[in-house]
Design an enzyme around this catalytic site. Structure first.
Site, PDB file in Angstrom:
ATOM      1  N   HIS A  37     -50.575   7.737 -41.932  1.00 48.33           N
ATOM      2  CA  HIS A  37     -49.135   7.701 -41.657  1.00 48.33           C
ATOM      3  C   HIS A  37     -48.535   6.496 -42.357  1.00 48.33           C
ATOM      4  CE1 HIS A  37     -48.479  10.833 -38.561  1.00 48.33           C
ATOM      5  NE2 HIS A  37     -49.742  10.602 -38.231  1.00 48.33           N
ATOM      6  N   GLU A 106     -43.464  15.798 -36.649  1.00 49.64           N
ATOM      7  CA  GLU A 106     -42.021  15.580 -36.637  1.00 49.64           C
ATOM      8  C   GLU A 106     -41.682  14.147 -36.251  1.00 49.64           C
ATOM      9  OE1 GLU A 106     -40.947  18.560 -33.823  1.00 49.64           O
ATOM     10  OE2 GLU A 106     -40.906  20.170 -35.313  1.00 49.64           O
TER      11      GLU A 106
END
Length: 299
Positions: A37, A106
């Site tokens: 991430h 999301e």
């Protein structure tokens, strides 16, 4: 036999992180992972280091343990440059790299490079991403023009002698079918949905999570049968998708690993305990789990 792994979030500077990756190997864990991430959930304003250089450094200071992404996604990856990263990680690790891949969530970093796609777009993009990456890692030249990606005479030299295992995160019928068709392993956190009637009872929510996991495992059985696989997928469960943190105590983790093995999971993963916040737990729980690994790995 069940393999046991641990996730190390990419939050520590390398002077600290280096010893943890080495310790994971010395303790006998089968694999060690980090998230792919740019930032993550409640830790968005805390230190967060890049995935590829971290895994390259971990590969250079370990010898046996497998190393992987849990999981890389197309939210901020293009298959052509990422294919080169995978080639490098596979080479530096001596073939120990495990490529965990997912459609992308999301969260905060889903739209950091532009508007976040819809769920349908994410699924189609994931299918294309996997197909292109597979071609890149098995052929010296790739040309592709699709809905989301282009590759024009993209070179992969040298082609990996063996393509790193593709471990695909999947929760619904379409991604399960993709995992059964294109993957070497299935990755799951189990269900994140908690009905209102059990939301205040974490033990009831925990048991519901296990029941839903059994259902998902049966659905993956069906997907594998439909795909006509001759070799079953390895199945990777992250225990910390459950409502109770696995390393709240070593006993919670050991019980979870035993239950996962009984459901047919070949690989079970926990998180290195943090001091506070998400995945907070006592360091001694990880040490006690490490001491129990020989017996668990023989399940």
């Amino acid at each position: 036999m069940v393999a046991v792994g641990v996730v190390l979030l990419p939050q520590d500077r390398w002077a600290v992180a280096r010893d943890k990756w080495r310790q994971a190997e010395e303790w006998g864990f089968d694999h060690a992972w980090t998230y792919d991430h740019l930032s993550w959930r409640t830790l968005v304003d805390e230190p967060w280091f890049a995935t590829v250089p971290l895994l390259a450094a971990a590969a250079a200071v370990t010898e046996r343990i497998q190393l992987g992404t849990f999981v890389a996604s197309p939210n901020f990856r293009h298959p052509v440059p990422f294919g080169k990263d995978v080639l490098g990680l596979d080479d530096i690790s001596g073939g120990r790299f495990l490529l965990g891949l997912g459609a992308g969530g999301e969260g905060f970093d889903a739209g950091v490079l532009g508007p976040a796609p819809t769920r349908g777009e994410r699924t189609r993009r994931f299918e294309e991403f996997v197909d292109v990456l597979d071609h890149l890692l098995t052929q010296p030249r790739t040309d592709h023009a699709g809905e989301f990606y282009e590759a024009h005479d993209a070179r992969m030299i040298p082609v990996p002698a063996t393509r790193p295992p593709f471990l695909l995160a999947a929760a619904g019928p379409r991604t399960m079918a993709l995992a059964a068709r294109r993957g070497d392993g299935w990755v799951t956190y189990g269900s994140s949905f908690v009905p209102d009637e059990v939301s205040d009872d974490r033990h009831a929510a925990h048991e519901l999570w296990w029941a839903e996991l059994a259902t998902a495992s049966a659905q993956m059985d069906e997907a594998e049968t439909a795909a006509g696989r001759s070799t079953p997928l390895r199945r990777y469960l992250n225990l910390d998708g459950a409502p109770i943190f696995s390393l709240e105590s070593a006993q919670v983790a050991i019980e979870g690993i035993e239950r996962a093995a009984a459901l047919g999971f070949t690989d079970v993963i926990v998180h290195w305990p943090r001091d506070e916040g998400i995945y907070a737990g006592p360091q001694r729980a990880l040490e006690e789990l490490a001491a129990a690994l020989p017996g668990l790995q023989a399940l």
